[in-house]
Every structure is written in structure tokens, then in C-alpha cells.
Design a protein around this motif. Structure first.
Motif, PDB file in Angstrom:
ATOM      1  N   GLY A   1      19.908  -2.996 -35.524  1.00  0.00           N
ATOM      2  CA  GLY A   1      18.539  -2.284 -35.664  1.00  0.00           C
ATOM      3  C   GLY A   1      17.748  -1.104 -35.627  1.00  0.00           C
ATOM      4  N   LEU A   2      19.392   0.073 -35.611  1.00  0.00           N
ATOM      5  CA  LEU A   2      19.252   1.483 -35.644  1.00  0.00           C
ATOM      6  C   LEU A   2      18.313   1.636 -36.877  1.00  0.00           C
ATOM      7  CD1 LEU A   2      21.780   2.697 -33.248  1.00  0.00           C
ATOM      8  CD2 LEU A   2      19.664   1.954 -33.265  1.00  0.00           C
ATOM      9  N   ALA A   3      17.388   3.116 -37.227  1.00  0.00           N
ATOM     10  CA  ALA A   3      16.981   3.002 -38.418  1.00  0.00           C
ATOM     11  C   ALA A   3      17.788   4.508 -39.800  1.00  0.00           C
ATOM     12  CB  ALA A   3      15.708   4.213 -37.901  1.00  0.00           C
ATOM     13  N   VAL A   4      18.770   4.807 -38.890  1.00  0.00           N
ATOM     14  CA  VAL A   4      20.211   5.326 -39.045  1.00  0.00           C
ATOM     15  C   VAL A   4      20.693   4.283 -39.740  1.00  0.00           C
ATOM     16  CG1 VAL A   4      19.862   7.021 -37.486  1.00  0.00           C
ATOM     17  CG2 VAL A   4      21.457   5.646 -36.897  1.00  0.00           C
ATOM     18  N   GLU A   5      21.169   2.861 -39.612  1.00  0.00           N
ATOM     19  CA  GLU A   5      22.367   2.316 -40.207  1.00  0.00           C
ATOM     20  C   GLU A   5      21.341   2.326 -41.532  1.00  0.00           C
ATOM     21  OE1 GLU A   5      24.537   0.452 -39.470  1.00  0.00           O
ATOM     22  OE2 GLU A   5      23.551   1.225 -36.984  1.00  0.00           O
ATOM     23  N   ARG A   6      19.914   2.494 -42.006  1.00  0.00           N
ATOM     24  CA  ARG A   6      19.579   2.585 -43.737  1.00  0.00           C
ATOM     25  C   ARG A   6      20.187   3.770 -43.843  1.00  0.00           C
ATOM     26  NH1 ARG A   6      15.333   0.397 -46.362  1.00  0.00           N
ATOM     27  NH2 ARG A   6      15.242  -0.865 -44.859  1.00  0.00           N
TER      28      ARG A   6
ATOM     29  N   SER B   1      23.025   6.797 -48.085  1.00  0.00           N
ATOM     30  CA  SER B   1      24.857   7.791 -48.154  1.00  0.00           C
ATOM     31  C   SER B   1      25.760   7.634 -48.706  1.00  0.00           C
ATOM     32  CB  SER B   1      24.763   8.303 -46.956  1.00  0.00           C
ATOM     33  OG  SER B   1      23.159   8.522 -46.266  1.00  0.00           O
ATOM     34  N   LEU B   2      26.043   6.291 -47.982  1.00  0.00           N
ATOM     35  CA  LEU B   2      27.439   5.509 -48.340  1.00  0.00           C
ATOM     36  C   LEU B   2      27.434   4.784 -50.199  1.00  0.00           C
ATOM     37  CD1 LEU B   2      28.925   4.966 -45.394  1.00  0.00           C
ATOM     38  CD2 LEU B   2      28.812   6.992 -46.427  1.00  0.00           C
ATOM     39  N   GLY B   3      26.558   4.613 -50.694  1.00  0.00           N
ATOM     40  CA  GLY B   3      26.132   4.591 -52.352  1.00  0.00           C
ATOM     41  C   GLY B   3      25.531   2.800 -52.009  1.00  0.00           C
ATOM     42  N   ALA B   4      25.257   2.574 -51.007  1.00  0.00           N
ATOM     43  CA  ALA B   4      24.563   1.157 -51.004  1.00  0.00           C
ATOM     44  C   ALA B   4      23.630   0.710 -51.605  1.00  0.00           C
ATOM     45  CB  ALA B   4      24.411   0.366 -49.926  1.00  0.00           C
TER      46      ALA B   4
ATOM     47  N   VAL C   1      18.098  -5.626 -43.019  1.00  0.00           N
ATOM     48  CA  VAL C   1      18.225  -6.163 -41.602  1.00  0.00           C
ATOM     49  C   VAL C   1      18.066  -7.762 -40.716  1.00  0.00           C
ATOM     50  CG1 VAL C   1      17.716  -5.828 -39.152  1.00  0.00           C
ATOM     51  CG2 VAL C   1      17.434  -3.624 -41.308  1.00  0.00           C
ATOM     52  N   LYS C   2      18.677  -8.556 -40.672  1.00  0.00           N
ATOM     53  CA  LYS C   2      18.749  -9.776 -40.414  1.00  0.00           C
ATOM     54  C   LYS C   2      17.999  -9.651 -38.881  1.00  0.00           C
ATOM     55  CE  LYS C   2      23.940 -11.183 -41.472  1.00  0.00           C
ATOM     56  NZ  LYS C   2      24.953 -11.335 -40.903  1.00  0.00           N
ATOM     57  N   PRO C   3      17.052 -10.668 -38.779  1.00  0.00           N
ATOM     58  CA  PRO C   3      17.187 -11.994 -39.298  1.00  0.00           C
ATOM     59  C   PRO C   3      15.556 -11.455 -40.260  1.00  0.00           C
ATOM     60  CG  PRO C   3      15.316 -11.937 -37.479  1.00  0.00           C
ATOM     61  CD  PRO C   3      16.046 -10.931 -38.165  1.00  0.00           C
ATOM     62  N   PHE C   4      16.056 -12.112 -41.577  1.00  0.00           N
ATOM     63  CA  PHE C   4      15.120 -12.307 -43.076  1.00  0.00           C
ATOM     64  C   PHE C   4      14.834 -13.244 -43.180  1.00  0.00           C
ATOM     65  CE2 PHE C   4      19.519 -11.114 -44.074  1.00  0.00           C
ATOM     66  CZ  PHE C   4      19.765 -12.824 -44.814  1.00  0.00           C
ATOM     67  N   GLU C   5      13.993 -13.685 -44.352  1.00  0.00           N
ATOM     68  CA  GLU C   5      13.592 -15.279 -44.609  1.00  0.00           C
ATOM     69  C   GLU C   5      14.470 -15.208 -46.029  1.00  0.00           C
ATOM     70  OE1 GLU C   5      10.862 -16.939 -44.322  1.00  0.00           O
ATOM     71  OE2 GLU C   5      10.711 -16.077 -42.232  1.00  0.00           O
ATOM     72  N   PRO C   6      14.634 -16.499 -46.933  1.00  0.00           N
ATOM     73  CA  PRO C   6      15.645 -16.987 -47.445  1.00  0.00           C
ATOM     74  C   PRO C   6      14.913 -15.912 -49.230  1.00  0.00           C
ATOM     75  CG  PRO C   6      15.273 -18.549 -46.059  1.00  0.00           C
ATOM     76  CD  PRO C   6      14.226 -17.854 -45.682  1.00  0.00           C
ATOM     77  N   ALA C   7      13.404 -16.465 -48.797  1.00  0.00           N
ATOM     78  CA  ALA C   7      12.389 -15.859 -50.066  1.00  0.00           C
ATOM     79  C   ALA C   7      13.105 -14.543 -50.450  1.00  0.00           C
ATOM     80  CB  ALA C   7      11.589 -15.923 -50.286  1.00  0.00           C
TER      81      ALA C   7
END
Lengths: 689, 124
Positions: free
Chosen positions: B86-91, B96-99, B104-110
Motif C-alpha cells: 500500500g505504500l505510495a512510493v510503489e506507484r 519510473s521503471l516504465g509501467a 493496488v489490490k484489492p480492486f473491483e473486476p470492473a
């Protein structure tokens, strides 16, 4: 200029009188008077009589006055002058005696003042030592350059894993250097006018064993040479580790929910679609997955719940508490507080918040007296697994559960009624219930389980009652010198580490290894019994029976000991830059130096050998064993053939040698090393012949 | 033309259900449960979008993201990073690495289907 001396004057006076008498007699004779012989005698005797008178009345009393004045000035101001009964010195002797009396009085007053000051200083010192010893925080006092001049017992316990801790050593050898330098920069008045008087930092010990909160404050004295800083230390390792563990656990617990939740959402949506499209096989598959994810979610939730409970409990200041002492405190005021009579048998330890737990127990006892009319309660503590059952046992019926619930929901009076008994119990992760006492009829009890105290850590090794690691004299020590200056330093002023190794045999070059290292420091000419090093080492080879018969160390003793390399590294840290001393030190140094490359350390310390120095001083005897030398110098031998025992004996021998060596012209380190080298060379030549 | 989605995640229930949903939405799906499998699948299937979990059994998802983007023919591959952290820096790290996107899990399938559609339609 030649000094005036009374015996000389007296001699000259008599020589002159004799000469005058002879000349007068000769003159009268030559003058040819009627009674030439008689005239010559009279003329000759008259000056002699005058000289005798002058000698008796003036020069002899003057001489006695001179000697008496010397005694008065030098050793005994109350001395009475020993004068002839009659003299022509007038009031001179009296004045000298008066001066002596005045001097005696002044000296007495000065001595009294000095004694009073010394007593006062000793009292202050004793008080300071007591405060330092009893204070909960560790205290380390350093000079400006970071050299340690004083530390207390708590500091010693906090820094027990730091071999470099010692008087005269540097604080940055004991604590992580970076944060410490930063903190010192913040309180350095020469660097910045706005610098503060003190600052705080959290800093790891050099070994990384503990995390300490340090308050660093400047120590400014009237004597600029003794300025420095004082550091108070509090161990925050446990709290910091607990906080880190809690954060980590919470993060992991939350993250453990994310995967099953995501899967659950996705699978349920897939199930809905599969059912809608009447894809029975897929629907069945997704139903199975749904059950799996639900199970995972339940487990993750249970883990999170456990963590939450433990976090709540962790936030409390739980202490190891002797239950019997807690009940004794309650019992003392039982009558005044309207409690039943208490009989206590609770010699067990629990982990609890002392004040609140005593409030809960007191409140329950009070309710028993008020609501059930209980007049006497037996309070006991019994270990049950990891818990301790605190039982309050009385003659009568059990407490009705509803009534007990009421008691638990009541606020605790002494904490403002804002905290209920139940909350306190929950925070101790426990509850209380009432049940019949199954071992005795017509008796009931309230049972309150409490967490047992964590396993006690090993008691710290006894520290000498008199804290020898206080050294106020260290402030007067010479500043640190480079090795070149060290050579010129007086032997008694240097720091030494006296050490000894026990080994598997006598040949380090052929596989023999160290099995034990013992050492002690000498600082300011004193053996510091509180600063010792003692470590077994695992030689990773069997210890021969012969070696064991000497030092008593068996294979099983060293099975769990650190390897020799690690022991050598730790000893190197303990030794610092001190001069190394041993008894036949070449043997021990050979073992160490063979290891130094592998261990990444260098043993390039100057060394002194108590054996060689003893032979140098007492070459009249061939008895130079450790026991023999110790006996000759009046040193007691303790713990023979243990590394630490032999080190302590050698250290005491060295202290005696420091006194004797100046008699043969050895005063400085350089002198001692030179003498040793000459002796080694001499013995080598002796052997060659 | 049917677009191919590569899902790289070791959560087998999630990937099975996601595959079903994506196939129901008209996508072709390739699954990989490790970084090594993902690189092999990349060569075989030439996906139009990759979903990569940040944590994989054999390596970091961020590391895989970089390797996929460096690979031949992967130029401009949209990568959607999935994470349980859940860390904000993950985003910040992911972008930064090209994504291309980050969820972030959990997410709705839709929600994830919408994002995949969006990425797939933007892909060449």
C-alpha cells in the motif's frame, strides 16, 4: 657568592684572636720592658679572653639559633631554641621562636583548612559516586577529544558488549561515530554561536548490539583543560524493536488481506457470469475457489486480530512485577481501605502495569467485602504454563457472573473513574471469573490469569562495590600522544592491557590454537578490575588431555564458544591502542600475530614482558615463574592457569615493577623496551654458547 | 483483431478468474506464474498488454517490467502493475521503471477490466 655561615665565622674569630695574642706577646717581648715575659703573657691573653667571651656570648648562641631556625623552617615550627643560659643576642632568639610559632599556627590553619576541604570534596565525591551508581541512566563523561574519564555502573551494563569501553578510551570506539560527531557539532560553541547546551540523538553501539537514546551536554569547568561533555544513555532497543515489529506486523497483516480479497471479488464476478451463461463446470470451479479464498481471508483476519491485541498490550508499560510485593503493598493499608484481611502467598513474577493492576486487585477485594461480606481472603499466585493464576480465595459462595460484570464495568476511582476494571484487564490481555474452590468445600475464588514475566535475563556479573571505573584523576592525565611521544611517557602514566592466552599446546605454527583469552586494563597506574575481558574460543580441533590438565578447559566447554578468529577480533577491539603486557608475552603474541591477517587486524602494539623485567631486576635468583615472581613482590595469586586469573596476577606484578624499575634507570616506555631487547639479545647469545 | 493479455501473477485463483473474465470480454489470455515463465510467454504470444504483479516467486515484478520493456519487440508494451503493497512510493517506482498503469489490490473486476480495455485499445 659564598653564603655567610656561623661555624666559619667562629673559626675565623678564634684564628684572628690567636694571631693577635701572638703578635701582642711578641711585641711586648721585643719592646724589652722590665717584665718582658709577664707583659707578653698579659698582652697575649687579653685578646684570647675577649675572643672567648665573644664566642660564648655571641657566636655559639648565633650558631644554635641558626640550627634551630633550620629545624623551625624545615620540619618542626614549634621547636624551642637550645641556647646557652647567657648570650648577647638580645631578642633575636625570641623573635625567631615567635616567627616559628607564627609559622606553626599558619601551617596548622592551612592544614585544618585543607582537611576541611578534603573532607568536603571527599563527601561530594562519595555523593556523586552514589548518585552515578544508583541513577537509572548510563552516564559517560568525556574530555573534549572524546576520551572517557568516568562512567557509571549503568553505562557499563548498557555497553557490556563493547570491548572498547574503558577509562582513557574514546567514546567513538563504543558508540556509532557518525551520529555522535553530528551531535557534538550541534553543541560545539566554537563552531556556532547559536549552538545549544545539549542535544539528543538515537545511536547504535559500535557492535550494533543496542540502540541507545543519548543526551549529550557540554561540560564547562573553570579549568579550560578539563572541559568536555557528558552523555546520558537510555536503552531504547526494546521499544524501537517493538515499534518496528508492530509496524512490520501491521503492514504484513494488511497486505495478507489484499490478495484473497482481490481474488474473492474477481472470482465472485466470474461466478456470476458463469452462472448467467449457464456454464456449469466453470461455475463449480469458481464456487470451489470462492470457498478457498474465504478460508484464506478468515485466516488473514485472525492473524490481524492477534496482531491488534498484541499491539494494544505492547503499548502498555508492562513491567516484570513480583506479585507477592504487589499484594504486600495492598495488605499494608487493607484495614484503612475497608478491605478484608489478606493472607498472601504469591512468590511469582508477572508482566503487568503495577499501579493499575494493584488498583484492580484492591477494587475486587473491596467489592468482596462490601457486597458479599467477605472478611478474610487468601491471595495466592501459581504458575500455569506461560500464565500466572492470581487467585483470591475466601470462605463462602462464588460471585454471581452478572454481579461480577457490574464490578468490571465500574470505573477505577483512583484513575478518575475513566478506566474500567474490564479495560485494564483487556489491556493485560486477560479477564477474571469466579468459581468454586474445588480443593476445599464452601470456598470460592476469583481467578485472574496474568502473563508470566518473560524469562529473566542472566544476572549481570557482579561489579565491585567500589566503582573502580570512576577515575577523577583521569582529568589530570597527559593528553593522547602519538606512538613517538608514547615512548617518552613515564611507565606509570601509560594505558596497558595485560593479557594471557590458554591454548591447545605450545606450537601455534603447528596447529595449536587459542582456547581462552583473558585480559585486564591498567589505567593511571591502577589495575581496573571492572574492565576485564574473558572469552572462551572454539579451536575447532580437540583439546589434548595434557592441555586440559593445565587449564581445565574441555572440548564441551568451547563447543558453543565463538571461533578463534572472532575471539581474536574481539580482543583486538578490547586492547585498542594500549601497550600490551604479558608474562612471557612472546608466546601469546605469536598466537595472536599468526591470526592477524585472517582476522583483518594488526597487533602492532608496543609490548612489555613482566617475566623479562623481573629477571632484569632480580638476576640474583633463578625463580622466575609467575608464582615465584608474585611471591617475591608480595602479590597474591588467584585463578592460576585461567587466562583472566593469570592476567590479573601479571597486572599486579606490573604495578610493583613500575615502582622498582626507576631504581635501575628505567622510567619511560622506551627505556623498558630497550632493556627488554638487550635482555633478549643477551639470553640469545647465552644460548648460542 | 483479438488482443492478447499476458497475466503474470502467482495467485492462481485470481489469474483463473481474471482469465475467464477477460476471455468473456473477447481477449486472448496467456498466464505466467513467475518471471521466467513470463519471459517465455512474451516470446511465444507477443501480448498487447501485460499485467504484472510486483511480487513474484522468482524475482521482483519491477525487475521483470524492465526486462520485458528491454526485450525485442516489446517497445511500447503497456504494462499494468498489480501490487499488494500500500505504500505510495510503489506507484512512483512503477511509473519510473516504465509501467503504464498501476493498481493496488484489492480492486473491483470492473475496474481492472476497464483499465485493460483502455490499454489494449491504445496499443498498436
Amino acid at each position: 657568592m659564598r653564603a655567610f655561615r656561623l661555624p666559619w665565622l667562629r673559626k675565623r674569630l678564634w684564628v684572628s684572636a690567636l694571631a693577635i695574642a701572638l703578635l701582642a706577646g711578641l711585641g711586648a717581648l721585643l719592646a724589652g720592658t722590665l717584665q718582658p715575659l709577664l707583659g707578653a703573657v698579659v698582652a697575649g691573653l687579653a685578646p684570647l679572653a675577649a675572643a672567648l667571651l665573644v664566642d660564648r656570648r655571641i657566636t655559639r648562641p648565633l650558631s644554635a639559633t641558626e640550627r634551630g631556625a633550620g629545624i623551625i623552617a624545615g620540619s618542626n615550627p614549634g621547636h624551642r631554641l637550645e641556647l646557652p643560659s647567657r648570650h648577647w643576642l638580645g631578642r633575636l632568639p625570641e623573635t625567631v621562636e615567635q616567627l616559628g610559632s607564627t609559622l606553626a599556627r599558619s601551617r596548622r590553619e592551612m592544614e585544618e583548612a585543607a582537611t576541611a576541604w578534603t573532607t568536603r570534596i571527599e563527601a561530594r565525591k562519595a555523593r556523586l559516586e552514589t548518585i552515578l551508581r544508583e541513577i537509572r541512566e548510563g552516564v559517560v563523561v568525556c574530555r573534549d577529544d572524546g576520551r572517557i574519564t568516568l562512567y557509571n555502573r549503568t553505562a557499563r551494563l548498557l555497553l557490556d558488549a563493547e570491548p572498547a569501553l574503558g577509562l582513557g578510551r574514546y567514546l567513538h570506539e563504543v558508540l556509532n561515530d557518525g551520529p555522535l560527531r553530528h551531535a557534538l557539532g550541534l553543541i560545539d560553541p566554537s563552531a556556532d554561536a547559536a549552538s545549544g547546551a545539549d542535544t539528543e540523538l538515537v545511536c547504535a553501539t559500535a557492535s550494533g548490539e543496542r540502540l541507545l537514546r543519548c543526551r549529550v551536554a557540554r561540560l564547562i569547568t573553570d579549568d579550560p583543560g578539563t572541559d568536555g561533555f557528558v552523555v546520558t544513555l537510555t536503552d531504547v532497543s526494546r521499544q524501537t524493536r517493538a515499534v518496528l515489529r508492530r509496524e512490520q506486523s501491521l503492514r504484513e497483516a494488511v497486505e495478507s488481506l489484499r490478495d484473497p480479497l482481490t481474488s474473492l471479488c474477481t472470482v465472485s464476478e466470474s461466478l456470476r457470469l458463469a452462472q448467467q451463461a449457464q456454464m456449469r463446470d466453470d461455475a463449480e470451479r469458481f464456487t470451489g475457489m470462492l470457498q478457498e479464498d474465504t478460508q484464506r481471508l478468515t485466516e488473514a483476519f485472525a492473524h490481524l486480530a492477534d496482531e491488534t491485541t498484541s499491539m494494544v498490550t505492547d503499548n502498555w508499560r508492562l513491567e516484570d512485577l513480583h506479585l507477592g510485593s504487589l499484594v504486600a503493598g495492598i495488605k499494608k493499608n487493607a484495614a484503612a481501605n475497608g478491605l478484608p484481611r489478606i493472607q498472601c502467598s504469591a512468590d511469582v513474577w508477572v508482566s503487568a502495569e503495577p499501579y493499575l493492576l494493584s488498583q484492580v486487585v484492591e477494587a475486587l477485594l473491596m467489592r468482596l467485602a462490601e457486597a458479599l461480606g467477605v472478611s478474610a481472603v487468601a491471595v495466592s499466585g501459581r504458575e500455569q504454563g506461560s500464565l500466572v493464576y492470581l487467585d483470591m480465595n475466601w470462605s463462602g459462595d462464588v460471585v454471581n457472573p452478572d454481579q461480577l460484570d457490574e464490578w468490571l464495568d465500574a470505573g477505577l476511582d483512583d484513575v478518575g473513574g475513566t478506566v474500567t476494571l474490564r479495560e485494564v484487564l483487556q489491556r493485560h490481555d486477560t479477564t477474571v471469573w469466579s468459581q468454586p474452590d474445588r480443593s476445599r468445600v464452601h470456598r470460592a475464588l476469583l481467578r485472574l490469569p496474568l502473563p508470566g514475566a518473560p524469562e529473566k535475563t542472566e544476572a549481570p556479573s557482579p561489579v565491585a562495590a567500589r566503582p573502580e571505573y570512576y577515575d577523577f584523576a583521569a582529568d589530570e592525565a597527559e593528553p593522547v600522544r602519538a606512538l613517538g611521544d608514547e615512548a617518552e611517557t613515564r611507565l606509570g602514566d601509560l594505558d596497558y592491557v595485560v593479557f594471557d592466552c590458554e591454548t591447545t599446546g605450545l606450537e601455534p605454527g603447528h596447529g595449536d590454537e587459542i582456547v581462552s583469552i583473558g585480559a585486564v586494563r591498567i589505567h593511571q597506574g591502577r589495575v581496573i578490575h571492572g574492565e576485564t575481558f574473558e572469552l572462551l574460543a572454539n579451536p575447532e580441533r580437540p583439546i589434548p588431555a595434557l592441555a586440559t590438565s593445565i587449564h581445565g578447559i574441555h572440548d564441551e566447554d568451547v563447543a558453543d564458544a565463538p571461533p578463534v578468529d572472532e575471539a581474536v577480533r574481539r580482543f583486538h577491539a578490547f586492547a585498542g591502542n594500549a601497550v600490551l603486557v604479558g608474562f612471557n608475552i612472546a608466546f601469546d603474541m605469536r598466537f595472536l600475530r599468526l591470526k592477524q591477517r585472517r582476522c583483518g587486524v594488526r597487533f602492532d602494539h608496543p609490548t612489555l614482558d613482566a617475566l623479562l623485567l623481573s629477571i632484569l631486576l632480580h638476576d640474583h635468583t633463578g625463580e622466575h615463574t609467575l608464582e615465584g615472581v608474585a611471591r617475591r613482590l608480595g602479590v597474591g595469586v588467584g585463578g592460576r592457569h585461567t587466562a583472566l586469573g593469570d592476567s590479573l596476577t601479571t597486572a599486579e606484578i606490573m604495578i610493583q615493577l613500575f615502582e622498582l624499575l626507576p631504581d635501575v634507570g628505567i622510567r619511560r616506555l622506551e627505556d623498558a623496551i630497550d632493556a627488554q631487547e638487550k635482555m633478549v639479545e643477551f639470553r640469545r647469545q647465552q644460548r648460542a654458547f | 483483431m483479438v488482443k492478447t493479455i499476458l497475466i503474470v501473477d502467482h495467485e492462481s485463483n485470481l489469474t483463473s478468474a481474471l482469465r475467464f473474465l477477460l476471455e468473456q470480454s473477447g481477449f486472448r489470455v496467456a498466464l505466467a506464474s513467475s518471471g521466467t515463465q513470463a519471459e517465455a510467454a512474451m516470446a511465444e504470444t507477443a501480448p498487447d498488454v501485460a499485467l504484472v504483479n510486483t511480487t513474484l516467486p522468482d524475482r521482483s515484478g519491477y525487475d521483470l517490467c524492465q526486462r520485458l520493456l528491454q526485450g525485442a519487440g516489446a517497445m511500447g508494451l503497456p504494462i499494468l502493475m498489480l501490487t499488494s503493497h500500500g505504500l505510495a512510493v510503489e506507484r512512483e517506482k512503477a511509473f519510473s521503471l516504465g509501467a503504464t498503469d498501476f493498481i493496488v489490490k484489492p480492486f473491483e473486476p470492473a475496474a481492472i477490466l476497464g483499465r485493460i480495455r483502455s490499454l489494449a485499445s491504445g496499443a498498436a
